[in-house]
Design a protein around this motif. Sequence first.
Motif, PDB file in Angstrom:
ATOM      1  N   ALA A 139      37.216  -0.881 -11.231  1.00  0.00           N
ATOM      2  CA  ALA A 139      38.605  -1.113 -10.856  1.00  0.00           C
ATOM      3  C   ALA A 139      39.516  -0.951 -12.063  1.00  0.00           C
ATOM      4  N   ASP A 140      40.710  -0.426 -11.826  1.00  0.00           N
ATOM      5  CA  ASP A 140      41.756  -0.281 -12.854  1.00  0.00           C
ATOM      6  C   ASP A 140      41.310   0.589 -14.020  1.00  0.00           C
ATOM      7  N   ARG A 141      40.506   1.594 -13.734  1.00  0.00           N
ATOM      8  CA  ARG A 141      40.061   2.511 -14.777  1.00  0.00           C
ATOM      9  C   ARG A 141      41.163   3.526 -15.077  1.00  0.00           C
ATOM     10  N   GLN A 142      41.381   3.815 -16.352  1.00  0.00           N
ATOM     11  CA  GLN A 142      42.411   4.769 -16.756  1.00  0.00           C
ATOM     12  C   GLN A 142      41.815   6.177 -16.880  1.00  0.00           C
ATOM     13  N   HIS A 143      42.598   7.169 -16.505  1.00  0.00           N
ATOM     14  CA  HIS A 143      42.188   8.556 -16.710  1.00  0.00           C
ATOM     15  C   HIS A 143      43.435   9.401 -16.953  1.00  0.00           C
ATOM     16  N   ASN A 144      43.231  10.684 -17.277  1.00  0.00           N
ATOM     17  CA  ASN A 144      44.329  11.614 -17.570  1.00  0.00           C
ATOM     18  C   ASN A 144      45.337  10.976 -18.530  1.00  0.00           C
ATOM     19  N   ILE A 145      44.858  10.625 -19.706  1.00  0.00           N
ATOM     20  CA  ILE A 145      45.687   9.929 -20.695  1.00  0.00           C
ATOM     21  C   ILE A 145      46.319  10.959 -21.633  1.00  0.00           C
ATOM     22  N   PHE A 146      47.640  10.966 -21.664  1.00  0.00           N
ATOM     23  CA  PHE A 146      48.388  11.845 -22.552  1.00  0.00           C
ATOM     24  C   PHE A 146      48.894  11.038 -23.747  1.00  0.00           C
ATOM     25  N   GLU A 147      48.830  11.649 -24.902  1.00  0.00           N
ATOM     26  CA  GLU A 147      49.202  10.982 -26.144  1.00  0.00           C
ATOM     27  C   GLU A 147      50.135  11.895 -26.931  1.00  0.00           C
ATOM     28  N   PHE A 148      51.197  11.335 -27.486  1.00  0.00           N
ATOM     29  CA  PHE A 148      52.137  12.103 -28.283  1.00  0.00           C
ATOM     30  C   PHE A 148      52.434  11.336 -29.565  1.00  0.00           C
ATOM     31  N   ALA A 149      52.612  12.078 -30.658  1.00  0.00           N
ATOM     32  CA  ALA A 149      52.827  11.426 -31.948  1.00  0.00           C
ATOM     33  C   ALA A 149      53.732  12.275 -32.821  1.00  0.00           C
ATOM     34  N   VAL A 150      54.448  11.601 -33.720  1.00  0.00           N
ATOM     35  CA  VAL A 150      55.287  12.278 -34.694  1.00  0.00           C
ATOM     36  C   VAL A 150      55.147  11.547 -36.022  1.00  0.00           C
ATOM     37  N   ASN A 151      55.115  12.315 -37.107  1.00  0.00           N
ATOM     38  CA  ASN A 151      55.003  11.754 -38.449  1.00  0.00           C
ATOM     39  C   ASN A 151      55.972  12.507 -39.353  1.00  0.00           C
ATOM     40  N   TYR A 152      56.718  11.758 -40.162  1.00  0.00           N
ATOM     41  CA  TYR A 152      57.705  12.371 -41.047  1.00  0.00           C
ATOM     42  C   TYR A 152      57.532  11.820 -42.449  1.00  0.00           C
ATOM     43  N   THR A 153      57.472  12.693 -43.450  1.00  0.00           N
ATOM     44  CA  THR A 153      57.388  12.265 -44.848  1.00  0.00           C
ATOM     45  C   THR A 153      58.405  13.046 -45.665  1.00  0.00           C
ATOM     46  N   SER A 154      59.003  12.362 -46.639  1.00  0.00           N
ATOM     47  CA  SER A 154      59.979  13.016 -47.490  1.00  0.00           C
ATOM     48  C   SER A 154      60.219  12.154 -48.723  1.00  0.00           C
TER      49      SER A 154
END
Length: 344
Positions: free
Chosen positions: A172-187
Motif C-alpha cells: 500500500a502507498d508505494r511510490q513509482h514514476n518519481i521525477f527529480e529536478f535539481a539546480v546548483n550554482y557556484t560563483s
Amino acid sequence: TAAQSGGPGFPGGYNHSGGSSLLTANIRLQRTYDNGLILGARTDVLLHHDKLSGDNYGNDTFERLYVFAQTGFGRVELGQADGAAYTLGLVGPIVDEAVTLENRNISHFRDPLTKDDFAGFFQQTTAVQSTSNYAKLNYVSPRLFGLQLGASFTPNTVRTPLPFTGNAPDSADRQHNIFEFAVNYTSYFSDLAVGLSAGYAHGSVEHATASGADLQDFAFGAQFAYMISDVRLSWGGAYRITNSYLLDINQARKGQNTHGLHLSAMAEYGSWLLGVEYSDADINGPVDHDITGYQASIGYKLNDNLQITAGWQWYDYNRNIGVFYNGKPDVGLSAGFLSLGYTL
C-alpha cells in the motif's frame, strides 16, 4: 564512549563504550575517445558494516551499480545510483563524512534493550534523497556561467542494475514514476565563494490508502567560503521538507511532514580541520518527534589518504506519544569519539 540519560526504565542511565567499522570498495572502468566522449561503468560495494554503521542504503551490498556517458553536453547515468538532487545538493561543510549529523555513516548510540542503533529509525539527510539508490536514469548538465542542472527518473523503488527490471513490492502507498529536478550554482563575489542548490522530487502513489499521497520532497542548500591569510573559512547549511514520514518514501501521507535543518561551519589550516554542526528535525505523523543534534570535531590529515578525527556529539530526542527505552518521552545522548578514515 557514550552516555544516555536515564528514567524509570533505566534509573542510572545507560553508559557504554565500543568500536564501529565500515569497509567499502568501488570499481570504475572507463574509456576516453579522441572526441572527448567518456564511456564507463562503476560499482560501489559495502564489504563490511556492523549494527552502528553503513546502513545508508537499506543494507544493500551493491550500493551503486551503473553505466555512464560523459559528453560535452552533460553526463548520463543509467542504473543503481544516487539521484540528481542528492548529487547536486549542498548541506554545509563537514569535517568527517563518517561521523556527522548529516547522513552519518557511523552512529554512537545503542538501544540498551536490543543493542541495535538507537537512532536507526531516523537518519537525517537534508538533501533530497527519496530515490536512494533505486534504479534510475540521471542527467547532469555541464556547468555554464556557474549554473548546473540535473534531472532523474526512477520508475520503481527497486534496487536493480537497470530501471524497469525487478519486482516492486505490491504494498500500500508505494511510490513509482518519481521525477527529480535539481539546480546548483557556484560563483565568486570578490573573494567570497558562493554555492547555492535546490532539489525537488515528485512521485505517484500506487495502491493508495485513505491517507496515502503522492511524494513531495523539497530541499534548499547554501555554502560559502572565504580565505583569511592561510585559513580557509567555510559555512553553510540546508533545509528540507517532505511529506514522507521519517523520510520513508513509502510513508508519504496527507497531513504529515518531516522538516530537517542542518547548519555547519569549518576552519581549515594546513592539515587541520575544525568544525561545528547543528541539526534539527521536526517530524509530524502517527508519533511526533523533535530531534536536535550538536557536534564539535577536529580533524588532522596525516596524508592524502589518512585522516584522524576527534570530537563530541550531543542529541536530544523528544516524542509526543509513548516513551523511549528509559520509560520517558525524552532522552538525552552524548558521546566522545575518535575516528580513523583511510581511503586508498
